[in-house]
Motif scaffolding. Structure first.
Motif, short mmCIF file in Angstrom:
data_model
loop_
_atom_site.label_atom_id
_atom_site.label_comp_id
_atom_site.label_asym_id
_atom_site.label_seq_id
_atom_site.Cartn_x
_atom_site.Cartn_y
_atom_site.Cartn_z
N LEU A 150 -27.57 132.59 32.78
CA LEU A 150 -28.23 133.66 32.22
C LEU A 150 -27.13 134.13 30.82
O LEU A 150 -27.61 133.54 29.77
CB LEU A 150 -28.47 135.05 32.83
CG LEU A 150 -29.70 134.32 33.99
CD1 LEU A 150 -30.45 135.91 34.88
CD2 LEU A 150 -30.70 133.49 33.33
N VAL A 176 -34.08 126.52 32.70
CA VAL A 176 -33.92 127.64 32.87
C VAL A 176 -35.03 128.26 31.32
O VAL A 176 -35.89 128.39 31.30
CB VAL A 176 -33.04 128.48 33.03
CG1 VAL A 176 -33.99 130.56 32.62
CG2 VAL A 176 -32.28 128.57 34.16
N TYR A 233 -36.13 133.12 35.37
CA TYR A 233 -35.34 133.15 35.97
C TYR A 233 -35.63 133.37 37.76
O TYR A 233 -35.73 132.12 38.49
CB TYR A 233 -33.75 133.86 36.29
CG TYR A 233 -32.86 132.94 37.34
CD1 TYR A 233 -31.63 131.77 36.97
CD2 TYR A 233 -32.94 132.77 38.54
CE1 TYR A 233 -30.55 131.75 37.92
CE2 TYR A 233 -32.08 132.72 39.40
CZ TYR A 233 -30.86 131.83 39.11
OH TYR A 233 -29.79 131.31 39.35
N ARG A 246 -26.58 133.13 39.25
CA ARG A 246 -27.62 133.87 37.85
C ARG A 246 -27.14 133.80 37.32
O ARG A 246 -27.28 133.45 35.70
CB ARG A 246 -28.09 134.56 38.86
CG ARG A 246 -29.64 134.95 38.05
CD ARG A 246 -30.08 135.92 38.36
NE ARG A 246 -29.75 137.30 38.61
CZ ARG A 246 -29.75 138.46 38.96
NH1 ARG A 246 -31.01 138.39 39.30
NH2 ARG A 246 -28.74 139.70 38.72
N CYS A 258 -33.71 137.44 33.86
CA CYS A 258 -33.74 137.89 34.97
C CYS A 258 -34.94 137.24 35.48
O CYS A 258 -35.09 136.69 36.68
CB CYS A 258 -33.30 139.56 35.79
SG CYS A 258 -31.57 139.23 36.00
#
Length: 195
Positions: free
Chosen positions: A107, A181, A89, A103, A86
């Motif tokens: 992830l 990412v 990100y 998100r 997180c």
């Protein structure tokens, strides 16, 4: 191997022993189907006994009273991993999308490259509250409608101007946005290492 509970069409709960190798889940044994909590508890205990058959227990002196003897684990979570992902990100600027479901999907697919519907299981294994697969599908529609690609590309451009740059080649046939990412995570790791 682990024990999995699955609802059947008749409303019962099937108990299975499942093995996961290289991201593929395979049912090793079907232990049985339970119609109430008592049957379910017996089947789960039986499945765990099968999994641990032949394993010896450590001879540890457990406290007779007090301590953690009455403790029961109700769940577990990979909080450190989830928090690191997180944070990466966010540091890449992807949080400006303000889409928590997107998100979670990105992830989850970094943890295990998998289908959109299987990402729910990945999040469950991490101990993260997982949206329904239909919610993921709606997020992908929003992704197209609101042109997330342009927002993410702009965020990557801004993030790449800070510190050392790196190039990560990534197979994007299965992870539409995961490569960006991952690139940011590796770039941040390189900066931390002074590269």
């Amino acid at each position: 191997m682990f024990v999995r509970k699955v609802k059947t069409a008749s409303g019962a709960t099937a108990v299975q022993i499942v093995e996961k190798r290289h991201g593929v889940r395979r049912i090793v044994a079907h232990v049985g189907s339970a119609h109430d909590d008592a049957e379910l508890a017996v089947l789960i205990a039986s499945a765990r006994d099968r999994i641990h058959a032949g394993q010896q227990a450590l001879d540890l002196d457990a406290p007779a009273t007090g301590g953690a003897a009455g403790a029961v684990v109700t769940g577990s979570a990979s909080e450190v991993l989830w928090n690191v992902l997180c944070d990466a990100y966010r540091r890449l600027g992807f949080d400006q999308l303000a889409d928590e479901v997107f998100r979670a999907l990105v992830l989850a697919r970094i943890v295990e490259p998998t289908s959109t519907s299987a990402a729910v299981g990945v999040l469950d294994e991490l101990g993260v509250v997982a949206p329904h697969r239909n919610t993921f599908t709606a997020a992908l529609r929003r992704c197209s409608d609101k042109d997330y690609r342009a927002v993410l590309a702009a965020a990557c451009t801004v993030a790449s101007r800070v510190g050392a740059a790196s190039l990560v080649l990534y197979d994007v046939t299965t992870l539409h946005f995961g490569g960006a990412v991952v690139s940011g995570i590796f770039r941040a790791d390189m900066e931390d290492a002074g590269l």
